[in-house]
Motif scaffolding. Sequence first.
Motif, PDB file in Angstrom:
ATOM      1  N   ASN A   1       0.839  -1.198   0.000  1.00 28.72           N
ATOM      2  CA  ASN A   1       0.000   0.000   0.000  1.00 28.72           C
ATOM      3  C   ASN A   1       0.872   1.245   0.000  1.00 28.72           C
ATOM      4  O   ASN A   1       2.028   1.199   0.428  1.00 28.72           O
ATOM      5  CB  ASN A   1      -0.908   0.016   1.229  1.00 28.72           C
ATOM      6  CG  ASN A   1      -1.890  -1.120   1.183  1.00 28.72           C
ATOM      7  OD1 ASN A   1      -2.258  -1.572   0.096  1.00 28.72           O
ATOM      8  ND2 ASN A   1      -2.307  -1.592   2.343  1.00 28.72           N
ATOM      9  N   THR A   2       0.308   2.343  -0.443  1.00 28.41           N
ATOM     10  CA  THR A   2       1.109   3.567  -0.504  1.00 28.41           C
ATOM     11  C   THR A   2       0.701   4.590   0.541  1.00 28.41           C
ATOM     12  O   THR A   2       1.311   5.642   0.632  1.00 28.41           O
ATOM     13  CB  THR A   2       0.988   4.223  -1.890  1.00 28.41           C
ATOM     14  OG1 THR A   2      -0.385   4.541  -2.115  1.00 28.41           O
ATOM     15  CG2 THR A   2       1.478   3.309  -2.986  1.00 28.41           C
ATOM     16  N   ASP A   3      -0.350   4.306   1.324  1.00 29.90           N
ATOM     17  CA  ASP A   3      -0.802   5.345   2.261  1.00 29.90           C
ATOM     18  C   ASP A   3       0.112   5.445   3.470  1.00 29.90           C
ATOM     19  O   ASP A   3       0.779   4.475   3.853  1.00 29.90           O
ATOM     20  CB  ASP A   3      -2.246   5.076   2.686  1.00 29.90           C
ATOM     21  CG  ASP A   3      -2.386   3.790   3.438  1.00 29.90           C
ATOM     22  OD1 ASP A   3      -2.752   3.825   4.608  1.00 29.90           O
ATOM     23  OD2 ASP A   3      -2.084   2.715   2.847  1.00 29.90           O
ATOM     24  N   LEU A   4       0.116   6.614   4.062  1.00 30.72           N
ATOM     25  CA  LEU A   4       1.014   6.940   5.159  1.00 30.72           C
ATOM     26  C   LEU A   4       0.946   5.917   6.281  1.00 30.72           C
ATOM     27  O   LEU A   4       1.973   5.441   6.774  1.00 30.72           O
ATOM     28  CB  LEU A   4       0.647   8.335   5.690  1.00 30.72           C
ATOM     29  CG  LEU A   4       1.535   8.893   6.787  1.00 30.72           C
ATOM     30  CD1 LEU A   4       2.930   9.122   6.266  1.00 30.72           C
ATOM     31  CD2 LEU A   4       0.973  10.195   7.323  1.00 30.72           C
ATOM     32  N   ILE A   5      -0.284   5.565   6.677  1.00 33.31           N
ATOM     33  CA  ILE A   5      -0.445   4.719   7.863  1.00 33.31           C
ATOM     34  C   ILE A   5       0.142   3.334   7.611  1.00 33.31           C
ATOM     35  O   ILE A   5       0.896   2.811   8.438  1.00 33.31           O
ATOM     36  CB  ILE A   5      -1.926   4.675   8.264  1.00 33.31           C
ATOM     37  CG1 ILE A   5      -2.347   6.071   8.762  1.00 33.31           C
ATOM     38  CG2 ILE A   5      -2.182   3.635   9.335  1.00 33.31           C
ATOM     39  CD1 ILE A   5      -3.825   6.289   8.819  1.00 33.31           C
ATOM     40  N   SER A   6      -0.160   2.745   6.455  1.00 33.16           N
ATOM     41  CA  SER A   6       0.402   1.425   6.141  1.00 33.16           C
ATOM     42  C   SER A   6       1.913   1.474   6.133  1.00 33.16           C
ATOM     43  O   SER A   6       2.584   0.565   6.649  1.00 33.16           O
ATOM     44  CB  SER A   6      -0.076   0.940   4.771  1.00 33.16           C
ATOM     45  OG  SER A   6      -1.450   0.918   4.700  1.00 33.16           O
ATOM     46  N   VAL A   7       2.474   2.522   5.531  1.00 29.02           N
ATOM     47  CA  VAL A   7       3.922   2.594   5.398  1.00 29.02           C
ATOM     48  C   VAL A   7       4.578   2.746   6.769  1.00 29.02           C
ATOM     49  O   VAL A   7       5.542   2.032   7.089  1.00 29.02           O
ATOM     50  CB  VAL A   7       4.314   3.773   4.468  1.00 29.02           C
ATOM     51  CG1 VAL A   7       5.821   3.980   4.499  1.00 29.02           C
ATOM     52  CG2 VAL A   7       3.857   3.489   3.050  1.00 29.02           C
ATOM     53  N   VAL A   8       4.018   3.618   7.607  1.00 29.76           N
ATOM     54  CA  VAL A   8       4.604   3.823   8.934  1.00 29.76           C
ATOM     55  C   VAL A   8       4.519   2.534   9.742  1.00 29.76           C
ATOM     56  O   VAL A   8       5.494   2.122  10.394  1.00 29.76           O
ATOM     57  CB  VAL A   8       3.891   4.985   9.663  1.00 29.76           C
ATOM     58  CG1 VAL A   8       4.297   5.021  11.124  1.00 29.76           C
ATOM     59  CG2 VAL A   8       4.216   6.298   8.985  1.00 29.76           C
ATOM     60  N   LYS A   9       3.383   1.851   9.663  1.00 31.03           N
ATOM     61  CA  LYS A   9       3.232   0.565  10.351  1.00 31.03           C
ATOM     62  C   LYS A   9       4.299  -0.408   9.885  1.00 31.03           C
ATOM     63  O   LYS A   9       4.950  -1.078  10.682  1.00 31.03           O
ATOM     64  CB  LYS A   9       1.850  -0.034  10.022  1.00 31.03           C
ATOM     65  CG  LYS A   9       0.815   0.172  11.110  1.00 31.03           C
ATOM     66  CD  LYS A   9      -0.413  -0.681  10.785  1.00 31.03           C
ATOM     67  CE  LYS A   9      -1.625  -0.194  11.531  1.00 31.03           C
ATOM     68  NZ  LYS A   9      -2.861  -0.687  10.909  1.00 31.03           N
ATOM     69  N   SER A  10       4.457  -0.466   8.556  1.00 29.62           N
ATOM     70  CA  SER A  10       5.399  -1.404   7.960  1.00 29.62           C
ATOM     71  C   SER A  10       6.813  -1.123   8.457  1.00 29.62           C
ATOM     72  O   SER A  10       7.563  -2.040   8.788  1.00 29.62           O
ATOM     73  CB  SER A  10       5.311  -1.270   6.445  1.00 29.62           C
ATOM     74  OG  SER A  10       5.981  -2.305   5.803  1.00 29.62           O
ATOM     75  N   ILE A  11       7.152   0.167   8.545  1.00 27.81           N
ATOM     76  CA  ILE A  11       8.497   0.545   8.969  1.00 27.81           C
ATOM     77  C   ILE A  11       8.712   0.218  10.440  1.00 27.81           C
ATOM     78  O   ILE A  11       9.715  -0.390  10.829  1.00 27.81           O
ATOM     79  CB  ILE A  11       8.732   2.053   8.724  1.00 27.81           C
ATOM     80  CG1 ILE A  11       8.809   2.315   7.227  1.00 27.81           C
ATOM     81  CG2 ILE A  11       9.994   2.532   9.412  1.00 27.81           C
ATOM     82  CD1 ILE A  11       8.772   3.770   6.855  1.00 27.81           C
ATOM     83  N   LEU A  12       7.703   0.573  11.264  1.00 26.53           N
ATOM     84  CA  LEU A  12       7.848   0.357  12.701  1.00 26.53           C
ATOM     85  C   LEU A  12       7.893  -1.132  13.025  1.00 26.53           C
ATOM     86  O   LEU A  12       8.657  -1.563  13.879  1.00 26.53           O
ATOM     87  CB  LEU A  12       6.697   1.042  13.449  1.00 26.53           C
ATOM     88  CG  LEU A  12       6.722   2.567  13.379  1.00 26.53           C
ATOM     89  CD1 LEU A  12       5.585   3.147  14.203  1.00 26.53           C
ATOM     90  CD2 LEU A  12       8.070   3.111  13.864  1.00 26.53           C
ATOM     91  N   SER A  13       7.085  -1.910  12.318  1.00 28.89           N
ATOM     92  CA  SER A  13       7.037  -3.334  12.644  1.00 28.89           C
ATOM     93  C   SER A  13       8.349  -4.030  12.262  1.00 28.89           C
ATOM     94  O   SER A  13       8.684  -5.066  12.835  1.00 28.89           O
ATOM     95  CB  SER A  13       5.851  -3.999  11.946  1.00 28.89           C
ATOM     96  OG  SER A  13       6.084  -4.034  10.556  1.00 28.89           O
ATOM     97  N   SER A  14       9.083  -3.461  11.304  1.00 27.28           N
ATOM     98  CA  SER A  14      10.333  -4.113  10.898  1.00 27.28           C
ATOM     99  C   SER A  14      11.518  -3.588  11.713  1.00 27.28           C
ATOM    100  O   SER A  14      12.623  -4.142  11.630  1.00 27.28           O
ATOM    101  CB  SER A  14      10.587  -3.894   9.418  1.00 27.28           C
ATOM    102  OG  SER A  14      10.807  -2.525   9.175  1.00 27.28           O
ATOM    103  N   ALA A  15      11.280  -2.540  12.502  1.00 26.93           N
ATOM    104  CA  ALA A  15      12.380  -1.950  13.267  1.00 26.93           C
ATOM    105  C   ALA A  15      12.589  -2.755  14.551  1.00 26.93           C
ATOM    106  O   ALA A  15      11.618  -3.249  15.136  1.00 26.93           O
ATOM    107  CB  ALA A  15      12.058  -0.503  13.630  1.00 26.93           C
ATOM    108  N   PRO A  16      13.819  -2.860  15.065  1.00 25.78           N
ATOM    109  CA  PRO A  16      15.038  -2.382  14.403  1.00 25.78           C
ATOM    110  C   PRO A  16      15.737  -3.511  13.622  1.00 25.78           C
ATOM    111  O   PRO A  16      16.686  -3.256  12.923  1.00 25.78           O
ATOM    112  CB  PRO A  16      15.899  -1.951  15.594  1.00 25.78           C
ATOM    113  CG  PRO A  16      15.503  -2.897  16.689  1.00 25.78           C
ATOM    114  CD  PRO A  16      14.090  -3.351  16.432  1.00 25.78           C
TER     115      PRO A  16
END
Lengths: 648, 648
Positions: A229-244
């Motif tokens: 997905n390209t929306d902000l919320i999906s992307v932020v979730k995706s980034i946070l869930s893969s961190a660190p």
Amino acid sequence: MGDPNKKKEEEMEASSRDPSLPYKVGIPPKQKLWKEFSATLKETFFADDPLRSFKDQSGPRKFLLGAEAVFPILSWGRGYNLSKFKGDLVAGLTIATLCIPQDIGYAKLANLDPQYGLYSSFVPPLIYALMGSSRDIAIGPVAVVSLLLGTLLQDEVDPVANPLVYRRLAFTATFFAGITQATLGILRLGFLIDFLSHAAIVGFMGGAAITIALQQLKGFLGIKKFTKNTDLISVVKSILSSAPHGWNVPTILIGTSFLVFLLSAKYIGKKYKNLFWIAAISPLVSVILSTFIVFVSNAEEKGVQIVKHIEKGINRPSVDEIYFTKEYALKGLRIGIVAGMVALTEAVAIGRTFAAMKDYQIDGNKEMVALGAMNIAGSMTSCYVSTGSFSRSAVNFMAGCQTAVSNIVMSIVVLLTLLFLTPLFEYTPNAILSSIIISAVIGLIDYDAAILIWKIDRFDFVACMGAFLGVVFISVEIGLLIAVSISFMKLLLQVTRPRTALLGKIPGTNVYRNIQQYPEATKVAGVLIIRVDSAIYFSNSNYIRERLLRWLTDEDELLVATRLPKIQFLIVEMSPVTDIDTSGIHALEDLHRSLQKRSVQLVLANPGPTVMDKLHASDVADLIGEDRIFLTVADAVQTCSSKFSDEV
Amino acid sequence: MGDPNKKKEEEMEASSRDPSLPYKVGIPPKQKLWKEFSATLKETFFADDPLRSFKDQSGPRKFLLGAEAVFPILSWGRGYNLSKFKGDLVAGLTIATLCIPQDIGYAKLANLDPQYGLYSSFVPPLIYALMGSSRDIAIGPVAVVSLLLGTLLQDEVDPVANPLVYRRLAFTATFFAGITQATLGILRLGFLIDFLSHAAIVGFMGGAAITIALQQLKGFLGIKKFTKNTDLISVVKSILSSAPHGWNVPTILIGTSFLVFLLSAKYIGKKYKNLFWIAAISPLVSVILSTFIVFVSNAEEKGVQIVKHIEKGINRPSVDEIYFTKEYALKGLRIGIVAGMVALTEAVAIGRTFAAMKDYQIDGNKEMVALGAMNIAGSMTSCYVSTGSFSRSAVNFMAGCQTAVSNIVMSIVVLLTLLFLTPLFEYTPNAILSSIIISAVIGLIDYDAAILIWKIDRFDFVACMGAFLGVVFISVEIGLLIAVSISFMKLLLQVTRPRTALLGKIPGTNVYRNIQQYPEATKVAGVLIIRVDSAIYFSNSNYIRERLLRWLTDEDELLVATRLPKIQFLIVEMSPVTDIDTSGIHALEDLHRSLQKRSVQLVLANPGPTVMDKLHASDVADLIGEDRIFLTVADAVQTCSSKFSDEV
């Protein structure tokens, strides 16, 4: 027309017009139906009078002019010289260094292999150089269209599971994008792209830039599993869930340092106009440096993702890859129309901007044919949708391009790259491409324009923010849809709820103006003067009739409260009423009847030629009375108030 | 505002304004954002100021006024008296005799059993009488909506194979039609129906009338096998292929003779206004006579088709028959929206026409809520979509109706018919119902209106004929679609290609007008005066900029040819420019820049309050120069030509 009129004036002055009588409102000579119709058609489709130069020319000359119209290079090519070529060579080399790394990154946004980005910077610019009329535009793949195409295509086909079908659909969409563009141009429907408002484009572009930047975080942070997905919320979730643990530290280090370098170069280029070339070549420098670093440091083994492989050699023909079977062709058509229109909007905006700067004319429709032809040709040679790039066109302009030859130079450099240099990109880290894209799209976020829009027009600002938030929080398509819908709503509102204004006499003059704007303007006893600020059409005729009656009621209430005599004349200032249709004529009739019941007389001031024509055709002129139609409000007021004072 | 202004005027006159200086263009006081926004909202949705009467009222009084707003009967009922009732009684009885045979026929158009037509003339008129505000409308099933509903429904469900599902879907569509209407009213979106132009309605109605008349040939000729399509070609084919064996001679004889009788009665009623009742009761007389004839002559055995059976008794509740499952509910919603909108258009047009005749106000939005409520109630009591009938409302008006009580009277007569008289219709020949429908719908073909439209506005005529031919040759839906599309196209054309006009000075005055309308008007040396006839928005800003430059080029060519000095000032008359958006501001900036390159000065005359506001907000006022913005064209010309003569 200058001279004969003067004579006429003298004749008129000397003629027997009684100055005490009001000047008669002119009725234009009746036009033949065909003439009227063809005039409307001409103004709609040939507003720019493209055949002007063909007038009074011989046959062979006409043929030459026609060829020049399709291939402007025949026209400007004749005056081409070495000094122009110098400018074009420098500009072409500069945009080539800029476009090569961008192309590789943008192809990824469209979910295609990197070479397709380079292909699209080879064939389309050549075609455009032959057919286009902008001297400053830089042609090739662009970020927003790549993202839009990628999003739309992956809704239909999975690019990872079915790469061949995906690629074929991409070419199909490109083909239909070209067809759409060329058709709009040939049918002279170019004005359709004007229906996307400036404000909506600013919002859409800004939103798309943020979305693209967010997508780059995948490569920038070295994340392997990333949302589709390209929306902000999906992307932020995706980034946070893969961190660190999903983040790769060497990647981040390389990416960050080069992003800082790119942004600094950009800042310097913007601040010191003569250093713009620093910004222009910084991407290529980053690519070379980072590739070298990764190569010697074996960073790949530390998890830094690299480009790995770019196919060597020039574009393969792809005619046989375009789908013409119903199902896929329809999908391609739909995606092609959307992508083609967005690409058009961008290219035409760029063309117009630079044409205005250098004060030369651009024919929007011819431009569309050129863009369409180049995308059709592109779809047959493994390219995807290309258009004019904001960032590269600006660099092209700054580097001193003179003609479209700079595109040819760029195209040749890309050709050489494809033939000989692709292996060098093997060790280029993806993070660098992400950094280059981020620094490129940041320029699409136009704060200043948004602030200006806020200052000038609140409604435009709503359209701008609607498009922006739609793209950022939902998706590119939805953002685009919001932009188009809000733009249309505004137009419809304009034709449904036109303004009306109460006029008063400006002291010391014979001029009647809006009392809101000139609070010192005074009303005339017994007379109500209202200006209607729009053509009267079916969409607003009822509203206007009711609004005029409401003005009358309001005013009468005021007068009763102050014990002044009631209104006896309603003067409707018709100057802005450029046209009236049957519904409007009926509304005037109804208004006249309602006013008669209230013993108020309807008086018209300064109806235009079309309105006079229709008032007569429908006999409403007789109903109202020819002697109640005046040239100016002042004439009308004079006649009415003399009658009024007679009666009071 | 009457008095205080006078004082102000005196102050102003006495103030120190130098009469030799041009009057300064007013800049309106800055409005607060919220105030500006709420004013726009109010003008859009509450243009009729519906809360006016609530102002400064006590709590209980407000409650009473609110109740009266929803149920106008509470308001007009208090003044109701015997003399009004006499008028309503006569009118109600007259429209009842007219509606009963029509209802039976119209139900067939909707592919429903005859009793459903009668049901729909029982419940909805009662609800309308409580909530509606028109005094003259006659409520019930109407031909066009019945046909439209029948066509749309049979595309989804076969009425012969699945009568129950078909009927349930009809109630579902009726329910959603009511919801649509009420929603539009509650959200005050009533102005949406203004987007169907008068011309398009005339064409659509005429086409629908012909289609309905063609459908009646089935019953009229006694044909058993008939096409399901409604277009002219299918119907003519169907008739010719069944001739002559499929035709029934006794049916044709009965039908023709009564059609002649009905049309003669109609003609007499139209010619001698006081004999209108002959036309009004002729349908019932035909039904009684023909039923009697068929009954005694045993014509049924000779192949004359008869009604046979109408269910006795009043409406059954049908709440449980409305579909709320996804698939059918969606179909019902789609059909309901279309049928509901068309029904609304018809009812509101009728309401407005008669309100204008008797000069009372109708609130379109409240009317929609009433119509919506009556259709929602109808869908729960076995009725299908009802609305105001053109023909019956006219008869109602002629028969001297005073209030909606005439609808109650009609409703009671229908009730009595349902309870006691349905068996009498058993032997009524279908051919008579066909004749009655033919003679009723003929009135919907409005030649005079079409001719007037042709005279007034050619484009409207195209819309009219487009809708007409679409309905007749393709289908009702397509015709409606054509009507809506052409209407929209016209509006969009208006906002894309506004007019511009070359102005000249009217001899002997200080007034500047369109040279096309006033050929005697003269140009001023060195000055080009162009009026822009529309708000400048994104959809036309490019066009306007290019058009102004083209005016300048054209004029300069002329001047060069006649060896006169070139234009030095372009005065743009902005009176009709009521608004400008960011794209428009940019266009003005670009225009200013292009003109500077040609050493022509841009001068603005009479920009309105909004435009002045935005010129200042964007600093374009400074760019152009405050001293180049004038109150009138005359002021601008005076200043410019003095400068011009200084230079020459």
